[in-house]
Design a protein around this motif. Sequence first.
Motif, mmCIF file in Angstrom:
data_model
loop_
_atom_site.group_PDB
_atom_site.id
_atom_site.type_symbol
_atom_site.label_atom_id
_atom_site.label_comp_id
_atom_site.label_asym_id
_atom_site.label_seq_id
_atom_site.Cartn_x
_atom_site.Cartn_y
_atom_site.Cartn_z
ATOM 1 N N PRO A 12 71.967 34.575 18.105
ATOM 2 C CA PRO A 12 73.045 35.223 17.429
ATOM 3 C C PRO A 12 73.026 36.561 16.979
ATOM 4 C CG PRO A 12 72.495 32.847 16.800
ATOM 5 C CD PRO A 12 71.322 33.486 17.368
ATOM 6 N N GLY A 13 73.959 37.270 17.288
ATOM 7 C CA GLY A 13 73.998 38.581 16.853
ATOM 8 C C GLY A 13 73.448 39.655 17.821
ATOM 9 N N ALA A 14 72.560 39.047 18.835
ATOM 10 C CA ALA A 14 71.741 39.762 19.773
ATOM 11 C C ALA A 14 72.850 40.592 20.489
ATOM 12 C CB ALA A 14 70.684 39.118 20.388
ATOM 13 N N LYS A 15 72.317 41.615 21.219
ATOM 14 C CA LYS A 15 72.895 42.219 22.306
ATOM 15 C C LYS A 15 72.505 41.852 23.847
ATOM 16 C CE LYS A 15 73.722 46.812 19.914
ATOM 17 N NZ LYS A 15 75.105 46.602 19.768
ATOM 18 N N PRO A 16 73.238 41.888 24.750
ATOM 19 C CA PRO A 16 72.892 41.474 26.129
ATOM 20 C C PRO A 16 71.811 42.248 26.678
ATOM 21 C CG PRO A 16 74.964 42.868 26.195
ATOM 22 C CD PRO A 16 74.807 42.540 24.925
ATOM 23 N N VAL A 17 70.940 41.311 27.373
ATOM 24 C CA VAL A 17 70.114 42.351 27.952
ATOM 25 C C VAL A 17 69.711 41.818 29.744
ATOM 26 C CG1 VAL A 17 67.176 42.851 28.349
ATOM 27 C CG2 VAL A 17 68.430 42.383 26.002
ATOM 28 N N ILE A 18 70.083 42.587 30.442
ATOM 29 C CA ILE A 18 69.847 42.249 31.994
ATOM 30 C C ILE A 18 68.466 42.431 32.490
ATOM 31 C CG2 ILE A 18 70.640 43.304 34.121
ATOM 32 C CD1 ILE A 18 73.278 43.855 33.094
ATOM 33 N N HIS A 19 68.074 41.393 33.333
ATOM 34 C CA HIS A 19 66.980 41.238 33.796
ATOM 35 C C HIS A 19 67.035 41.177 35.365
ATOM 36 C CE1 HIS A 19 65.339 39.586 29.869
ATOM 37 N NE2 HIS A 19 66.547 39.054 29.813
ATOM 38 N N ALA A 55 70.468 22.781 18.567
ATOM 39 C CA ALA A 55 69.211 23.964 18.897
ATOM 40 C C ALA A 55 69.952 24.453 20.416
ATOM 41 C CB ALA A 55 68.005 23.190 18.897
ATOM 42 N N LEU A 56 69.542 25.885 20.565
ATOM 43 C CA LEU A 56 70.005 26.262 21.836
ATOM 44 C C LEU A 56 68.537 26.908 22.209
ATOM 45 C CD1 LEU A 56 73.276 27.807 21.041
ATOM 46 C CD2 LEU A 56 72.856 26.066 22.575
ATOM 47 N N PRO A 57 68.295 27.062 23.776
ATOM 48 C CA PRO A 57 67.266 27.455 24.289
ATOM 49 C C PRO A 57 67.087 29.149 24.467
ATOM 50 C CG PRO A 57 68.387 26.515 26.095
ATOM 51 C CD PRO A 57 69.280 26.414 24.928
ATOM 52 N N TRP A 58 67.251 29.729 23.238
ATOM 53 C CA TRP A 58 67.164 31.330 23.515
ATOM 54 C C TRP A 58 65.800 31.608 23.942
ATOM 55 C CZ3 TRP A 58 71.922 33.207 22.002
ATOM 56 C CH2 TRP A 58 72.585 32.404 21.070
ATOM 57 N N PRO A 59 65.863 32.858 24.910
ATOM 58 C CA PRO A 59 66.882 33.454 25.281
ATOM 59 C C PRO A 59 67.492 32.712 26.616
ATOM 60 C CG PRO A 59 65.061 34.246 26.246
ATOM 61 C CD PRO A 59 64.589 33.266 25.177
ATOM 62 N N PHE A 60 68.862 32.597 26.809
ATOM 63 C CA PHE A 60 69.639 32.089 27.833
ATOM 64 C C PHE A 60 70.808 32.873 28.271
ATOM 65 C CE2 PHE A 60 71.754 30.039 24.126
ATOM 66 C CZ PHE A 60 72.852 30.154 24.438
ATOM 67 N N THR A 61 71.261 32.542 29.458
ATOM 68 C CA THR A 61 72.454 33.378 30.059
ATOM 69 C C THR A 61 73.763 32.407 29.564
ATOM 70 O OG1 THR A 61 71.037 33.792 31.699
ATOM 71 C CG2 THR A 61 73.579 34.049 32.090
ATOM 72 N N LEU A 62 74.610 33.223 28.994
ATOM 73 C CA LEU A 62 75.886 32.559 28.561
ATOM 74 C C LEU A 62 76.906 32.570 29.879
ATOM 75 C CD1 LEU A 62 76.296 34.434 24.967
ATOM 76 C CD2 LEU A 62 76.455 31.656 25.488
ATOM 77 N N GLY A 63 77.864 32.028 29.725
ATOM 78 C CA GLY A 63 79.088 31.997 30.763
ATOM 79 C C GLY A 63 79.161 30.860 31.414
ATOM 80 N N TYR A 351 85.806 43.592 33.113
ATOM 81 C CA TYR A 351 84.546 44.506 32.594
ATOM 82 C C TYR A 351 83.550 44.463 33.620
ATOM 83 C CZ TYR A 351 86.710 44.022 28.011
ATOM 84 O OH TYR A 351 87.432 44.277 27.090
ATOM 85 N N PRO A 352 82.883 45.612 33.976
ATOM 86 C CA PRO A 352 81.761 45.214 34.914
ATOM 87 C C PRO A 352 80.573 44.737 34.411
ATOM 88 C CG PRO A 352 81.740 47.537 33.794
ATOM 89 C CD PRO A 352 83.043 46.649 33.041
ATOM 90 N N PHE A 353 79.570 44.328 35.213
ATOM 91 C CA PHE A 353 78.515 43.523 35.093
ATOM 92 C C PHE A 353 77.341 44.685 34.584
ATOM 93 C CE2 PHE A 353 74.370 41.659 35.904
ATOM 94 C CZ PHE A 353 74.374 40.360 35.224
ATOM 95 N N SER A 354 77.327 45.069 33.435
ATOM 96 C CA SER A 354 76.366 46.097 32.942
ATOM 97 C C SER A 354 75.987 45.444 31.405
ATOM 98 C CB SER A 354 76.932 47.374 33.047
ATOM 99 O OG SER A 354 77.805 47.477 32.090
ATOM 100 N N GLU A 355 75.080 46.080 30.892
ATOM 101 C CA GLU A 355 74.857 45.687 29.427
ATOM 102 C C GLU A 355 76.111 46.135 28.450
ATOM 103 O OE1 GLU A 355 70.928 47.100 28.461
ATOM 104 O OE2 GLU A 355 69.731 45.356 29.376
ATOM 105 N N GLU A 356 76.432 47.483 28.938
ATOM 106 C CA GLU A 356 77.548 47.880 28.263
ATOM 107 C C GLU A 356 78.948 47.093 28.275
ATOM 108 O OE1 GLU A 356 75.538 49.469 30.157
ATOM 109 O OE2 GLU A 356 74.281 50.808 28.619
ATOM 110 N N GLY A 357 79.110 46.855 29.698
ATOM 111 C CA GLY A 357 80.207 46.119 29.949
ATOM 112 C C GLY A 357 80.167 44.689 29.463
ATOM 113 N N ILE A 358 79.059 43.958 29.185
ATOM 114 C CA ILE A 358 79.104 42.619 28.683
ATOM 115 C C ILE A 358 79.264 42.699 27.152
ATOM 116 C CG2 ILE A 358 77.787 40.497 28.342
ATOM 117 C CD1 ILE A 358 76.249 41.182 31.151
ATOM 118 N N ALA A 359 78.704 43.784 26.673
ATOM 119 C CA ALA A 359 78.728 43.833 25.113
ATOM 120 C C ALA A 359 80.035 44.318 24.658
ATOM 121 C CB ALA A 359 77.682 44.968 24.819
ATOM 122 N N GLY A 360 80.847 45.019 25.756
ATOM 123 C CA GLY A 360 82.382 45.418 25.296
ATOM 124 C C GLY A 360 83.156 44.075 25.552
ATOM 125 N N ALA A 361 82.877 43.314 26.590
ATOM 126 C CA ALA A 361 83.625 41.953 26.861
ATOM 127 C C ALA A 361 83.680 41.319 25.541
ATOM 128 C CB ALA A 361 83.366 41.421 28.127
#
Length: 386
Positions: A12-19, A55-63, A351-361
């Motif tokens: 919670p509260g974390a920023k997206p990270v692209i792998h 409980a959630l399996p952090w880190p994981f992919t939302l969506g 929104y584009p698929f980028s860390e900035e785009g996901i955070a903005g969305a």
Amino acid sequence: MQHIRVSTFAGPGAKPVIHSVPWPKIPKKAALIQIGACGVCGTDLHILKGHWPRALPWPFTLGHELGGVVVEAGSEFKEDFMSKPLRVGSRVMIPPLMPCGRCYYCIHYPESANKCLTPVYYGRYLGFDKPPHLWGGFAEYVYVDLEALPGTKIYKLPDDMPLRLGALAEPLTSCIRAFNRAVRVGGFKWGDTVVIQGSGPIGILAVAAAQEMGAGRVLCVGAPEQPRLELARKFGAEATVDIERYQTADARIARLRELVGGFGADLVMDCSGHPSAGPEGIEFLRDGGTYVEMGQFTDAGAITTSWHRICAKDINVLGSWAFTGNDLPLGVDMLYRGQAKYPWFDMQTLYPFSEEGIAGAVADAIAMKTVKSTIVPFPELIGGPT
């Protein structure tokens, strides 16, 4: 070796990270789906605020609101959940909650399979650490395997259906099921007056669903005027009540009853998820009406109310949680048939698929600057205006 980009959140509260992960091998009952569009759901926002009760399996992919195209398929991956043929190039969507078909609820109460005890849950309960790491919609591709996860459901979309519409199928189906819950108890019939609480994406879709299912009048209570209440009217709400203008419950109740004729609405549905909606919405109802709660999908806190009002008003109170496997074609069909009737694309901000785009969305959805923030990894795939 070709690689695939996929985003995760660490908590919670974390920023997206692209792998970057390797292109997976596709077994005989598996497939790889290229994502055209994925909506940011209110549930995603609540998860990122720390409201999810398990409980959630952090880190994981939302969506989990996604429309995509099958780009690779195993030799035995040949049909969807409804027995429609699938092939490379088929347009599909996958729901987040996929009942197992074998537990107590799935076997004894199939109409309540949405309460499956061991569901497959994309975008939530499959952690990034689990290979091949493609378990959610905030990614370029999503992986499905009917042998490893036999509860998985894949749904074929019409061949000419824009993938942007496929990304709306899951939330719209949740609205349709909620109305059907009311139909089954005699709480919703042709010509009824319906009030929708909440003007976010679920509220807007509920405005459309109410009309398609026979409502005579539909009104919406929410905020802000731009872009949400204005869009609710474009979707067919005959009137809206702006909670930023009518700032107290008493003022909103008086205004709503003035609009519907004094006694109140036949059915009120909460799509807002705010704890204050329930007690207020009950007062929007006429005596003997029906209240449907589908907005409290995550734990937003306790609700203080007097249950005397439920008894004294002689009302039905129903909860509605997601949907079952057989409900989904209803949402897909309504989206497809209603392309000329409802401004579906006006809901979506891309929104584009980028860390900035996901955070903005995510940030814009939280700030209610958008109705439906939608992430598009491959803009050429989505269809509709860009």
